[in-house]
Design an enzyme around this catalytic site. Structure first.
Site, PDB file in Angstrom:
ATOM      1  N   GLU B 162       0.826  -1.211   0.000  1.00 25.00           N
ATOM      2  CA  GLU B 162       0.000   0.000   0.000  1.00 25.00           C
ATOM      3  C   GLU B 162       0.853   1.251   0.000  1.00 25.00           C
ATOM      4  O   GLU B 162       2.014   1.240   0.388  1.00 25.00           O
ATOM      5  CB  GLU B 162      -0.936   0.021   1.196  1.00 25.00           C
ATOM      6  CG  GLU B 162      -0.328  -0.318   2.544  1.00 25.00           C
ATOM      7  CD  GLU B 162       0.826   0.528   2.977  1.00 25.00           C
ATOM      8  OE1 GLU B 162       0.705   1.774   2.884  1.00 25.00           O
ATOM      9  OE2 GLU B 162       1.847  -0.029   3.418  1.00 25.00           O
ATOM     10  N   GLY B 304       6.332   0.020   3.926  1.00 27.37           N
ATOM     11  CA  GLY B 304       5.118  -0.374   3.220  1.00 27.37           C
ATOM     12  C   GLY B 304       5.419  -0.685   1.768  1.00 27.37           C
ATOM     13  O   GLY B 304       6.509  -1.187   1.451  1.00 27.37           O
ATOM     14  N   GLU B 305       4.444  -0.427   0.882  1.00 27.90           N
ATOM     15  CA  GLU B 305       4.562  -0.675  -0.568  1.00 27.90           C
ATOM     16  C   GLU B 305       4.584  -2.161  -0.919  1.00 27.90           C
ATOM     17  O   GLU B 305       4.651  -2.508  -2.097  1.00 27.90           O
ATOM     18  CB  GLU B 305       5.836  -0.041  -1.169  1.00 27.90           C
ATOM     19  CG  GLU B 305       5.956   1.454  -1.020  1.00 27.90           C
ATOM     20  CD  GLU B 305       7.228   2.008  -1.685  1.00 27.90           C
ATOM     21  OE1 GLU B 305       7.966   1.254  -2.331  1.00 27.90           O
ATOM     22  OE2 GLU B 305       7.471   3.221  -1.529  1.00 27.90           O
ATOM     23  N   GLY B 306       4.622  -3.057   0.077  1.00 30.56           N
ATOM     24  CA  GLY B 306       4.823  -4.476  -0.194  1.00 30.56           C
ATOM     25  C   GLY B 306       6.279  -4.893  -0.136  1.00 30.56           C
ATOM     26  O   GLY B 306       6.621  -6.036  -0.462  1.00 30.56           O
TER      27      GLY B 306
END
Lengths: 338, 338
Positions: B162, B304-306
């Site tokens: 995300e 975050g971001e994966g």
């Protein structure tokens, strides 16, 4: 090629270790501060990129050429019943490595590391360390040099592993001699030893320490008396890598125990090493802590062969990919850079 | 394609989760016992192989097709000063993802995962949860379904990440509502909040909980009132993956918080999930512990971001490579198999 011509030459090399390149480290640190992420948000990946930059002496280091070497040796102390497996498994597993069917074959294929196997006189086990030194001076120098010779030109990251039925016993003896503590602080169940076997192992380590303690006057003598061929070869490879400024991913308990006498002699030896994985073998966590190294992974492996180190290769590659490929705040026109 | 047509349909799907395939698991366990290594010596790699076998329903599972999706959303609560970055960074970072310059781009390229980015109405932030529900029923269903729709046919392993300035605040509110505890048990510094910002964040979470607690009657209402679009989309994707028997690598605090209300409703939801990485964001370790999941990695990331999930892809691949490619004791003629 790096070659240790005598115990004194080995000691001299160990006493004069090269340091990481400060301008390379600083250029990498400065680059990290400009990448499109909050400062520090990539955690240990940032540290790995800076570490690699220091050893390669450039702002954007690479880990394309990753070399893995498995050294194999046999141990006279196996006759003391210190392993759950018979000594002939060493040569059988070397055949398995050569046929590509062992765990380290699968894991090095998965991470794209070049694997080679160096079997060290498997038909001539070392002396039983509870009774005699493991090796003569010539044998120990030969093992160190076969380790050093395994390092290829162009390698950007090295990992070394081992196979040798019975070798957690000399490994525990090396740790206790080099770093202090009792035999039972350093022994574990290896490949799956039962309680009686564990008691025999403690007794073997204690007997070896009692016999050799006075003779372990330096790193070379400690390796020679209490080690083994594959253990000395790993020490030689890791020291040769340092002299060539090639960073090393340390594997498990035995690979780390191999350098315990070297670290005792010169604690700076660990500076070019990343601890890849903390093994389930008792003693490894203590050993890494003594070295001041925090493992990248703790996944419960206790196999050796270099498997823990191979698992960490993609972590290093990911760290360098982020460092090399990410846009800066200015390039991406993202607000919030410093 | 999986689609939730109403809150009741979402609740019904969550109440009737498929289980892993027992014959697949048992075939994989049996294979592990025949491979050329001491029993258990590959630690968690063995568990991962058996886990994947259960979800793919076969003895030798694969993770060739790995899909990563980053969902992005904007949050009305950002107006409360709960982030170190301004809200326009969300759309700037989406452009950075699309240009290939963010950390998740580098890490998915490094591990060979296919990345896509789903930006959810960035020009329409959710409602400020300290004053109103984040979304209407229709908006929340739409976000869940856009998450579910992102799962591609043929994906063998899914990871979701995300981007959304301010989204650790709704994430903390979701955790506190679904799992108990005070606001301060679940808040952290996100991308680098100072002390005053942290106090504003605690106050925002407390205000949101006080306003919405009575209305959070089920998982859907909790997501709708306290969540956000990218958060609901992650929940929808992870639930859709379960319905399609696709295992998931969970990323950091926000991705895990997204399913906290779902896990509260049905604790079996975590069965198809591996925790990839324990973030440095306060609250994530507590959240994973509540889920009963042990992270594969703890490398201090808080981006975050994966990114944490992407780092674990090679671990899963290595586990499956060892499981698939290793010789058995019989094949390799190695002594000591059982």
């Amino acid at each position: 090629m790096i070659r240790f011509t005598s115990p004194a030459a080995f000691a001299a090399a160990l006493a004069a270790l090269p340091a990481a390149d400060e301008p390379g480290r600083e250029a990498a640190l400065e680059r990290q501060s400009r990448l499109t992420k909050p400062a520090g948000a990539l955690g240990r990946l940032e540290d790995i990129a800076v570490f690699m930059a220091g050893w390669q002496g450039c702002e954007r280091p690479r880990a394309d050429a990753v070399q893995a070497v498995v050294f194999a040796g046999n141990h006279g102390v196996a006759a003391q019943g210190v392993s759950a497996y018979p000594p002939e498994v060493t040569v059988q597993m070397v055949a398995n490595f050569e046929a590509g069917g062992a765990a380290i074959n699968a894991l090095t294929r998965a991470c794209g590391a070049q694997l080679s196997v160096v079997a060290l006189d498997l038909d001539r086990p070392t002396g039983d360390i509870t009774r005699v030194p493991a090796m003569s001076v010539e044998e120990c120098l030969d093992a160190l040099n076969r380790g050093a010779a395994a390092l290829r030109d162009g390698t950007q990251l090295l990992l070394v592993g081992e196979m040798g039925i019975g070798n957690t016993t000399p490994a525990a003896a090396l740790c206790a001699q080099a770093l202090g503590g009792a035999a039972r602080d350093w022994i574990g169940r290896g490949t799956g030893l039962d309680d009686a076997g564990l008691a025999r192992k403690a007794a073997a380590v204690e007997a070896a320490l009692a016999l050799h303690r006075a003779g372990c006057t330096d790193a070379f003598e400690t390796l020679r008396r209490l080690g083994g061929r594959e253990i000395a070869a790993m020490a030689g490879a890791i020291l040769a890598a340092r002299l060539a400024r090639v960073p090393v991913l340390l594997d498990g308990f035995i690979a780390c125990a191999a350098i315990a006498p070297l670290v005792r002699a010169n604690p700076a030896l660990t500076q070019h090493c990343l601890a890849a994985h903390c093994s389930a073998e008792a003693g490894h966590a203590r050993l890494l802590s003594t070295f001041g190294l925090e493992p990248l992974l703790t996944l419960g492996l206790r196999l050796g062969e270099g498997t823990g180190a191979a698992l960490a290769v993609p972590i290093v590659r990911a760290a360098l990919a982020a460092h090399d490929e990410m846009a800066t705040f200015a390039e991406a026109a993202v607000a919030g850079g410093h």
